[in-house]
Write an enzyme that holds these catalytic residues in place. Sequence first.
Site, PDB file in Angstrom:
ATOM      1  N   GLU A 283      -4.458   7.953   7.319  1.00 48.39           N
ATOM      2  CA  GLU A 283      -5.345   7.015   6.613  1.00 48.39           C
ATOM      3  C   GLU A 283      -5.647   5.801   7.503  1.00 48.39           C
ATOM      4  O   GLU A 283      -6.794   5.374   7.635  1.00 48.39           O
ATOM      5  CB  GLU A 283      -4.697   6.572   5.289  1.00 48.39           C
ATOM      6  CG  GLU A 283      -5.611   5.703   4.440  1.00 48.39           C
ATOM      7  CD  GLU A 283      -4.988   5.300   3.102  1.00 48.39           C
ATOM      8  OE1 GLU A 283      -3.825   5.659   2.830  1.00 48.39           O
ATOM      9  OE2 GLU A 283      -5.680   4.607   2.324  1.00 48.39           O
TER      10      GLU A 283
ATOM     11  N   GLU B 214       2.114   1.871  -3.387  1.00 55.20           N
ATOM     12  CA  GLU B 214       1.059   2.458  -4.235  1.00 55.20           C
ATOM     13  C   GLU B 214       1.049   3.989  -4.073  1.00 55.20           C
ATOM     14  O   GLU B 214       0.997   4.736  -5.056  1.00 55.20           O
ATOM     15  CB  GLU B 214      -0.295   1.853  -3.843  1.00 55.20           C
ATOM     16  CG  GLU B 214      -1.509   2.497  -4.485  1.00 55.20           C
ATOM     17  CD  GLU B 214      -2.574   2.871  -3.463  1.00 55.20           C
ATOM     18  OE1 GLU B 214      -2.854   4.072  -3.309  1.00 55.20           O
ATOM     19  OE2 GLU B 214      -3.114   1.944  -2.789  1.00 55.20           O
ATOM     20  N   HIS B 215       1.095   4.458  -2.827  1.00 51.54           N
ATOM     21  CA  HIS B 215       1.119   5.914  -2.605  1.00 51.54           C
ATOM     22  C   HIS B 215       2.336   6.560  -3.273  1.00 51.54           C
ATOM     23  O   HIS B 215       2.238   7.601  -3.912  1.00 51.54           O
ATOM     24  CB  HIS B 215       1.202   6.213  -1.092  1.00 51.54           C
ATOM     25  CG  HIS B 215      -0.130   6.306  -0.422  1.00 51.54           C
ATOM     26  ND1 HIS B 215      -0.526   7.434   0.251  1.00 51.54           N
ATOM     27  CD2 HIS B 215      -1.152   5.431  -0.319  1.00 51.54           C
ATOM     28  CE1 HIS B 215      -1.738   7.241   0.756  1.00 51.54           C
ATOM     29  NE2 HIS B 215      -2.139   6.038   0.437  1.00 51.54           N
TER      30      HIS B 215
ATOM     31  N   HIS C 278       0.834  -1.209   0.000  1.00 51.81           N
ATOM     32  CA  HIS C 278       0.000   0.000   0.000  1.00 51.81           C
ATOM     33  C   HIS C 278       0.870   1.261   0.000  1.00 51.81           C
ATOM     34  O   HIS C 278       0.577   2.238  -0.692  1.00 51.81           O
ATOM     35  CB  HIS C 278      -0.928  -0.045   1.221  1.00 51.81           C
ATOM     36  CG  HIS C 278      -1.695   1.218   1.448  1.00 51.81           C
ATOM     37  ND1 HIS C 278      -1.397   2.081   2.476  1.00 51.81           N
ATOM     38  CD2 HIS C 278      -2.732   1.762   0.770  1.00 51.81           C
ATOM     39  CE1 HIS C 278      -2.242   3.106   2.420  1.00 51.81           C
ATOM     40  NE2 HIS C 278      -3.058   2.942   1.402  1.00 51.81           N
TER      41      HIS C 278
END
Lengths: 420, 424
Positions: free
Chosen positions: B141, B68-69, B65
Amino acid sequence: MKYIKKDLGSYNLHLINTNKYKTVTMKIVFHSPIKKEDITKRNVLSDILLQSCKKYQSKREMIIESENLYALDIYNNIQRYGNYSMFSFTLQVLNDRYTEDDNLEKSIEFLSEILCNPDISNNAFKKDKLSIVKNNTEVVLSSLKEDPVGYSQMRLYEAFDKEGPISYRMAGYKEDLSKITKENLYTYYKNMIENDYVDIFIAGDFDNVKIVSIIKKYFKFRKIKKRKINYELDIRKCRKRRLFAKEKCEASQSKLAIACPISKMSTYEKNYPLVLANIIFGGSADSKLFKNVREKNSLCYTINSSVSKLDNLMTIKAGIDKDNFNKTVEVITKTLDDMKKGKFTDKDINIAKELYKSYIMSIEEDPMRIINEYLSMEIVDMDSYNERIEIMDKVKKRDIIKVFKKINMDTIFLLEGDIK
Amino acid sequence: MKEIELTSLDIKLYTEKLDNGLEVYMLPYKDKKKYFISYATRYGSDVLKFDVDGEEYAPPLGVAHYLEHKLFEEESGIDPFTFFSESGTDGNASTSYDYTQYICYGTKKFDENLRYLVQFVNRPYFTDENVLKEKGIISEEIKMYNDIPDYKLEIKLREMIYNSLSRKYDIAGTIDEINKITKEDLYKCYNSFYVPNNMFILIVGNFDCKSAINIIKEELDSKISVNLPKIHNVNENDKVNKKELIIKEDIEVPKIGIGLKVPSKNLKLNDVELDLYLNMITTILFGSSSEFRERVRVEELLNDIYSEWESTDNFKTFYLYATSKYPDKLVEEINYEFDNLSVTTTAFNRIKKVWIANEVKTVDNVYRMENNVYDDIISYGKPIANRVELIRNMDIKVLRNLIKKIKFDNRCILKMYSKDKKKL
């Protein structure tokens, strides 16, 4: 796509012909000036109509019938549009081409059974059904904090304007819930059918003559109704000094919400430069707020702004750490000040225009959005959406600066999470 | 280019596989203005440990993840969101257990945006500084999700179902774990899994297939396929990890979570059909037109319900979540359904009709269609072209046979109550 509006006396029928879809979508909307004490009742009414009706005495029978009609969908919704409460039911069903002849007519009849022929005896709804809906409503009202973003926005509006419709909780109020009886709910239902202003929209591939006669057959309202008051809320003056409000909650993230009243704007300003101003400021993943608060200062994961033209209000929302509250407000304030000073480029404006165009062009992809667009046009003074693209293209930077100058931060609310 | 007709849906799918293994799936619509492009790798948070240069490597949790950012970071300083916005296009990305995807969707400049999408994903630019910057953002997040009671319920239930599988962890990791992530971790994972033979492109909506394929070839034909690293799989017990648990949270109305873990090895149906039949069982049991739902509605035992199936290599897992003032009674009712499982031909045929109608309805919506095809590629390795037929041909005898083979008591029950004693 072809659009025709017909005045059928007791309601407007909006026909949207398009062969782009395999489905037909129909929405019936009841407009009523919003009253705080009726919000809960209206919610309960909307839900009880889907529990049973004269023809289908249980929710299971009702659902089985909807499945037999090739899995038609019915959605109920209540939304505040400025001074009004809009009570709506939407039907979506496959076109007869994919099912069998008369499936559409049967589906419209089904919707009419639900809305116009409710499960009533002795001038009252059924006790057991009311109990089910009240129980569900109570659980919803008890769990508002489980949606911290929605909750913080609601609390912001309550702090911003204690009295006005903007502060009304659209989920309803527990104290009003206990006052609802099966009798007074039916009285309210009759009153709604009798007095609410009604629009019916239908979008899809159908024969207009046939569809008009079907809808006339199943939807008969006796009285001719008029809209009594303006949809738009009165403009509220910005406080001289900002109001801060805070509430603690058990969470690791805090929710920041800011209300920015918009002072008097022309229709043109609201429909064009204001829309661009919001996209530039906080309305996209390329916005100034996103860049300054998230990307440059790593203060949040989500941040955005939105505008309600009917409420004359811009709302800013972000999820932050409580220790970063002051810093975040400072960056947001600075960003808004920069906008007023015109610190954005022609490229920013062009990007906003492109995003707007893309939004307009994609309206036709979804029948629900087309219908909502025509509904908005009934309420707000707006150009047709083909004209809008042309007018938007001509908006100048000075127009956008001018609207930014009419937006000011007024109330700042923090739902403070105290878990580290 | 191969042409595949999606039966009963009046729509055609085109596929092509590049020499380096990259798969391309295209679903053009004639009457839509929007297009939707997804560029994905079959790499997500499921990979906990793999070999790099002959050595075992276990990166911090949440690395997929994080990666991905950080792929949105560009050496030029031009933000991909800005590039897409210039043509009114939206960009985004998401990470799941078994994939990471980068998407853009809009109405204009298809060629440029497709080209840019595949370029920026193939242009990692990680520095100590930009990796550090993301920690604040991803921490927020993680905190945002952890504050949602329904999310906590899901994570807890996952821990009860799985004893060692990656599915027991949050996709985004934990704040402690992500704080350990370095640019070296990101490069190692990137170089191992962002390779053409582990990736695919799916395009749906308004576009021209030929020009799409040309652009993809221009940009990606020169990429060389790379052997995928050895992934160390963990041994997962057939049985659920924990049968029952009660937790307390800051909520008003109790919630329950039920997990059913089904080892799928010996069920002797192909994966697509197995999923259809399993879904049929739980739809008949707990779906909106089930007898169960009517009963718990009338008795006011249920306020909210949501359920889904999840697939992993060796398991099919059913999740059911509900809100109820009377969680014990509701659990009893659910247990009763599992223990007295029966299916009628009427319900079976009605649900088949509903599913077929829903397949046709989905075609109207570019996003939902994209989603369905995407899920197929992830779950089954390819889009399922004849799903309507498969549904139509479903046989209640097969369903009854399957029911006999499943151990429905391999379940766990999680109850979440309010911390406040005065409340329910």
